[in-house]
Design an enzyme around this catalytic site. Structure first.
Site, PDB file in Angstrom:
ATOM      1  N   ARG A  10       9.175  -1.397  14.249  1.00 59.21           N
ATOM      2  CA  ARG A  10       7.954  -1.254  13.452  1.00 59.21           C
ATOM      3  C   ARG A  10       6.852  -2.178  13.996  1.00 59.21           C
ATOM      4  O   ARG A  10       5.669  -1.843  13.954  1.00 59.21           O
ATOM      5  CB  ARG A  10       8.217  -1.551  11.974  1.00 59.21           C
ATOM      6  CG  ARG A  10       8.700  -2.963  11.682  1.00 59.21           C
ATOM      7  CD  ARG A  10       8.758  -3.249  10.209  1.00 59.21           C
ATOM      8  NE  ARG A  10       9.372  -4.561   9.954  1.00 59.21           N
ATOM      9  CZ  ARG A  10       9.047  -5.349   8.949  1.00 59.21           C
ATOM     10  NH1 ARG A  10       8.102  -4.988   8.103  1.00 59.21           N
ATOM     11  NH2 ARG A  10       9.661  -6.500   8.769  1.00 59.21           N
ATOM     12  N   GLU A  58       1.119   9.219  -0.891  1.00 59.13           N
ATOM     13  CA  GLU A  58       1.565   9.688   0.417  1.00 59.13           C
ATOM     14  C   GLU A  58       1.246  11.166   0.667  1.00 59.13           C
ATOM     15  O   GLU A  58       0.854  11.557   1.770  1.00 59.13           O
ATOM     16  CB  GLU A  58       3.076   9.447   0.572  1.00 59.13           C
ATOM     17  CG  GLU A  58       3.478   7.997   0.610  1.00 59.13           C
ATOM     18  CD  GLU A  58       3.633   7.361  -0.759  1.00 59.13           C
ATOM     19  OE1 GLU A  58       3.947   6.160  -0.834  1.00 59.13           O
ATOM     20  OE2 GLU A  58       3.443   8.069  -1.775  1.00 59.13           O
ATOM     21  N   PHE A  83       9.399   7.776   2.017  1.00 62.92           N
ATOM     22  CA  PHE A  83       8.224   8.308   1.334  1.00 62.92           C
ATOM     23  C   PHE A  83       7.585   9.482   2.072  1.00 62.92           C
ATOM     24  O   PHE A  83       7.125  10.432   1.443  1.00 62.92           O
ATOM     25  CB  PHE A  83       7.190   7.200   1.132  1.00 62.92           C
ATOM     26  CG  PHE A  83       7.711   6.019   0.355  1.00 62.92           C
ATOM     27  CD1 PHE A  83       8.719   6.175  -0.583  1.00 62.92           C
ATOM     28  CD2 PHE A  83       7.203   4.752   0.577  1.00 62.92           C
ATOM     29  CE1 PHE A  83       9.218   5.089  -1.298  1.00 62.92           C
ATOM     30  CE2 PHE A  83       7.692   3.655  -0.137  1.00 62.92           C
ATOM     31  CZ  PHE A  83       8.699   3.824  -1.074  1.00 62.92           C
ATOM     32  N   HIS A 109      10.914   1.618   8.375  1.00 58.50           N
ATOM     33  CA  HIS A 109      11.945   1.259   7.390  1.00 58.50           C
ATOM     34  C   HIS A 109      12.939   2.403   7.167  1.00 58.50           C
ATOM     35  O   HIS A 109      13.282   2.754   6.037  1.00 58.50           O
ATOM     36  CB  HIS A 109      11.302   0.850   6.063  1.00 58.50           C
ATOM     37  CG  HIS A 109      10.515  -0.418   6.142  1.00 58.50           C
ATOM     38  ND1 HIS A 109       9.362  -0.528   6.901  1.00 58.50           N
ATOM     39  CD2 HIS A 109      10.719  -1.630   5.575  1.00 58.50           C
ATOM     40  CE1 HIS A 109       8.880  -1.753   6.793  1.00 58.50           C
ATOM     41  NE2 HIS A 109       9.688  -2.457   6.007  1.00 58.50           N
ATOM     42  N   ASP A 117      16.383  -3.636   0.027  1.00 62.11           N
ATOM     43  CA  ASP A 117      15.642  -2.650  -0.772  1.00 62.11           C
ATOM     44  C   ASP A 117      16.558  -1.575  -1.355  1.00 62.11           C
ATOM     45  O   ASP A 117      16.179  -0.882  -2.298  1.00 62.11           O
ATOM     46  CB  ASP A 117      14.547  -1.990   0.083  1.00 62.11           C
ATOM     47  CG  ASP A 117      13.393  -2.933   0.351  1.00 62.11           C
ATOM     48  OD1 ASP A 117      13.377  -4.035  -0.236  1.00 62.11           O
ATOM     49  OD2 ASP A 117      12.505  -2.576   1.144  1.00 62.11           O
ATOM     50  N   ARG A 167      13.154  -1.581  10.427  1.00 63.81           N
ATOM     51  CA  ARG A 167      12.731  -2.882   9.891  1.00 63.81           C
ATOM     52  C   ARG A 167      13.421  -4.027  10.613  1.00 63.81           C
ATOM     53  O   ARG A 167      12.849  -5.096  10.818  1.00 63.81           O
ATOM     54  CB  ARG A 167      13.058  -2.939   8.401  1.00 63.81           C
ATOM     55  CG  ARG A 167      12.731  -4.267   7.732  1.00 63.81           C
ATOM     56  CD  ARG A 167      13.249  -4.275   6.310  1.00 63.81           C
ATOM     57  NE  ARG A 167      12.838  -5.478   5.584  1.00 63.81           N
ATOM     58  CZ  ARG A 167      13.240  -5.766   4.354  1.00 63.81           C
ATOM     59  NH1 ARG A 167      14.062  -4.950   3.710  1.00 63.81           N
ATOM     60  NH2 ARG A 167      12.839  -6.875   3.759  1.00 63.81           N
TER      61      ARG A 167
END
Length: 313
Positions: A10, A58, A83, A109, A117, A167
């Site tokens: 990322r 999004e 997302f 991610h 998460d 990530r």
């Protein structure tokens, strides 16, 4: 031994956008209130007039990018894989895929390595979802160098591209003068005769680590980096499978619908071969430290080694 350099892809994505942005004035970046996490904030700092924060919307961001692409811009939309591939699937399919618009999707991610998460954010289904959209190119780079090259290749490709970034910091494995990235072309990182391990994303470094351990057991593994899941390098898959006679796939994604399925489809049609798929089984993830989760789900070097050893023996 010198310490292995590790960088999260990322981070590579954000840095690549800035470098490309210096050359390409039509490149614009859209984010959904996650610029700090997706690292598009680096681009925003350099080119504030070409960065649009669409907020936590999004699907709307996807539609805006689609419209901008029809006005001569090359938009990169950025948010977590869960997302954009999950929440915005309909908009990606109908507003970008169906009209085959020149929009690039930077999905960060992804996979189990999202860590703490937890299951709601650990998207292990995105490769399958995006691979299903007609005309969508799907790329899952293995390290910093490959991620930067993939961003440039995505810009130069006419049509929609899905780019998957992680990530967790991963080893830099492609730092060599002869490295060349081409959409749809796999890379043989190590020749072998007993088994082929087709790997993608962070599992490429895991496969290389596993190969060293397998060597000690007298197993000569061929390691192939499949950075492009779609279009997959059919010729390389078939040739390597015929060479070794046994095939393993390794991915930080569900074993359903991702690299394992793509390879299985090619082999079943062209060169039936005994196959083992390593990935996340038919389960959701869980919250925990990224490295521990990667190990628990058997996606680290030792996990790949143990499974391949059992498979070959």
């Amino acid at each position: 031994m010198p310490e292995i350099k590790k960088i999260a892809t990322r981070e590579s994505y954000g840095n690549a956008l800035v470098e490309l942005g210096k050359e390409k004035e039509d490149l614009v970046v859209l984010d959904a209130d996650l610029a700090a996490a997706t690292k598009t904030g680096i681009f925003k700092k350099a080119f504030p007039e070409r960065h649009i924060d669409c907020g936590i919307a999004e699907a709307n961001m996807t539609g805006i990018a689609a419209g901008m692409s029809t006005c001569g811009y090359v938009p990169f939309i950025s948010t977590f894989a869960m997302f954009v591939a999950g929440r915005s699937f309909e908009q990606v399919r109908n507003s970008i895929g169906y009209p085959h618009l020149n929009v690039k999707i930077g999905a960060t991610h992804a996979g189990i390595s999202v860590g703490e998460d937890g299951a709601t954010h650990q998207c292990n289904e995105d490769l399958a979802l995006m691979r299903e959209i007609p005309g969508m190119v799907v790329i899952n780079p293995s390290d910093d160098i490959e991620a930067k090259a993939a961003v440039r290749a995505a810009y130069e490709h006419a049509g929609p591209v899905y780019l998957r970034f992680g990530r967790l910091a991963v080893p830099v494995i492609n730092d060599r003068p002869d490295y060349h990235f081409e959409i749809g072309k796999g890379v043989v990182l190590k020749e072998g005769t007993d088994v082929t391990i087709f790997a993608t994303g962070l599992c490429v470094s895991s496969a290389l680590e596993a190969a060293e351990k397998l060597k000690e057991d007298g197993i000569d593994a061929e390691i192939v980096n499949i950075h492009t899941i779609k279009p997959i390098d059919r010729e390389l898959v078939i040739a390597s499978a015929k060479k070794t006679g046994k095939v393993v796939t390794a991915e930080e994604h569900s074993v359903i619908g991702g690299l394992g399925s793509a390879v299985a489809e090619v082999l079943s049609e062209e060169a039936p071969t005994k196959l083992l798929r390593i990935g996340v089984e038919d389960v959701f993830g869980e919250s925990g430290p990224a490295k521990e989760l990667v190990a628990k789900y058997g996606l680290d070097g030792n996990g790949v080694y143990e499974k391949v050893k059992k498979f070959v023996k």
